[in-house]
Design a protein around this motif. Structure first.
Motif, PDB file in Angstrom:
ATOM      1  N   ARG A 199       0.819  -1.222   0.000  1.00 38.18           N
ATOM      2  CA  ARG A 199       0.000   0.000   0.000  1.00 38.18           C
ATOM      3  C   ARG A 199       0.852   1.271   0.000  1.00 38.18           C
ATOM      4  NH1 ARG A 199      -3.317  -3.471   3.151  1.00 38.18           N
ATOM      5  NH2 ARG A 199      -5.464  -3.448   2.424  1.00 38.18           N
ATOM      6  N   HIS A 200       2.112   1.149   0.407  1.00 36.81           N
ATOM      7  CA  HIS A 200       2.989   2.317   0.519  1.00 36.81           C
ATOM      8  C   HIS A 200       3.890   2.508  -0.700  1.00 36.81           C
ATOM      9  CE1 HIS A 200       1.627   2.937   4.597  1.00 36.81           C
ATOM     10  NE2 HIS A 200       1.803   1.648   4.817  1.00 36.81           N
ATOM     11  N   VAL A 201       3.688   1.727  -1.738  1.00 37.35           N
ATOM     12  CA  VAL A 201       4.456   1.885  -2.975  1.00 37.35           C
ATOM     13  C   VAL A 201       3.598   2.708  -3.928  1.00 37.35           C
ATOM     14  CG1 VAL A 201       5.652   0.705  -4.866  1.00 37.35           C
ATOM     15  CG2 VAL A 201       5.553  -0.369  -2.588  1.00 37.35           C
ATOM     16  N   PRO A 202       3.945   3.985  -4.149  1.00 39.57           N
ATOM     17  CA  PRO A 202       3.052   4.875  -4.908  1.00 39.57           C
ATOM     18  C   PRO A 202       2.806   4.453  -6.355  1.00 39.57           C
ATOM     19  CG  PRO A 202       5.098   6.014  -4.299  1.00 39.57           C
ATOM     20  CD  PRO A 202       5.138   4.669  -3.662  1.00 39.57           C
ATOM     21  N   GLU A 203       3.728   3.728  -6.950  1.00 43.58           N
ATOM     22  CA  GLU A 203       3.556   3.295  -8.340  1.00 43.58           C
ATOM     23  C   GLU A 203       2.574   2.145  -8.471  1.00 43.58           C
ATOM     24  OE1 GLU A 203       7.565   5.127  -7.757  1.00 43.58           O
ATOM     25  OE2 GLU A 203       6.464   3.530  -6.734  1.00 43.58           O
ATOM     26  N   VAL A 204       2.241   1.493  -7.372  1.00 34.60           N
ATOM     27  CA  VAL A 204       1.284   0.388  -7.396  1.00 34.60           C
ATOM     28  C   VAL A 204      -0.125   0.974  -7.446  1.00 34.60           C
ATOM     29  CG1 VAL A 204       0.302  -1.549  -6.106  1.00 34.60           C
ATOM     30  CG2 VAL A 204       2.786  -1.259  -6.240  1.00 34.60           C
ATOM     31  N   MET A 205      -0.820   0.711  -8.535  1.00 34.00           N
ATOM     32  CA  MET A 205      -2.159   1.255  -8.745  1.00 34.00           C
ATOM     33  C   MET A 205      -3.251   0.280  -8.319  1.00 34.00           C
ATOM     34  SD  MET A 205      -1.207   4.118  -9.718  1.00 34.00           S
ATOM     35  CE  MET A 205      -2.812   4.815  -9.952  1.00 34.00           C
ATOM     36  N   GLU A 206      -2.968  -1.015  -8.426  1.00 31.40           N
ATOM     37  CA  GLU A 206      -3.928  -2.051  -8.042  1.00 31.40           C
ATOM     38  C   GLU A 206      -3.150  -3.256  -7.546  1.00 31.40           C
ATOM     39  OE1 GLU A 206      -7.317  -2.556 -10.981  1.00 31.40           O
ATOM     40  OE2 GLU A 206      -5.871  -1.415 -12.178  1.00 31.40           O
TER      41      GLU A 206
END
Length: 159
Positions: A90-97
Motif C-alpha cells: 500500500r505504501h508503494v506509490p507506483e502500485v495502482m492495483e
C-alpha cells in the motif's frame, strides 16, 4: 443482489459518467426533485456504495506511460505473511492495483512507470517487500480497454 432501486441505479450511472455533476444537473437528468436527489446521494455515500469522487488522469500525459503487471509469489501463504505484504504494498506509490489471487501466484499488481529503467527501481522495491519470494513482470504493450464505470442493473430483480 444490489441494495438499491432503479432511481439509485440512475444516480450511480450518471455520477460514474460525470462525477462533477451538480445536484441540480443530476436531479434534472434523472427527473427527481433536487432535495430528493441530494437525500439519495447522501444515503448512497453513507452506505458506502459511493466511496469517493476522483479525476481520472491520462497516465501518458503525466509522464507515466508504462504499465507493468507483476505476479508476486510469497515465501508462505500464512495469514500473517499475507497481511505484512498487503500493508507494505500500500505504501508503494507506483502500485495502482493489487489483487490476492488463486492459482499459481499469490498477487497480481498493476504498476505505472516512466520507462524500463524506472521499473527497475520499482522492481527493487517490490522484491524487498515482506515475504516476497519471486516476481514475474510483464510490460503492457498497449491498452485496449480500460473502464472505470461499473455496469449497473437498470432495474433491481425482485422489487
Amino acid at each position: 443482489m444490489p441494495d438499491f432501486d432503479k432511481i439509485d441505479s440512475a444516480i450511480l450511472d450518471e455520477l460514474q459518467r460525470d462525477g462533477r455533476l451538480s445536484n441540480v444537473e443530476l436531479a434534472d437528468l434523472i427527473s427527481l426533485s433536487e432535495s430528493a436527489c441530494l437525500r439519495r446521494v447522501k444515503n448512497l455515500e453513507s452506505r458506502g456504495i459511493i466511496t469517493h469522487y476522483a479525476a481520472h488522469l491520462d497516465e501518458q500525459a503525466v509522464g507515466l506511460p508504462g504499465t507493468v503487471f507483476v505476479r508476486v509469489s510469497l515465501t508462505s501463504q500464512r495469514e500473517e505473511q499475507l497481511l505484512h505484504f498487503e500493508e507494505a504494498v500500500r505504501h508503494v506509490p507506483e502500485v495502482m492495483e493489487c489483487y490476492l489471487m488463486s492459482g499459481d501466484v499469490d498477487y497480481i499488481v498493476r504498476v505505472v512507470v516512466r520507462d524500463a529503467p524506472d521499473y527497475e527501481r520499482v522492481h527493487h522495491t517490490l522484491t524487498n517487500l515482506p515475504g516476497v519470494d519471486r516476481v514475474h513482470s510483464s510490460f503492457a504493450l498497449r491498452t485496449i480497454l480500460r473502464r472505470s464505470r461499473l455496469p449497473l442493473p437498470s432495474t433491481v430483480q425482485g422489487r
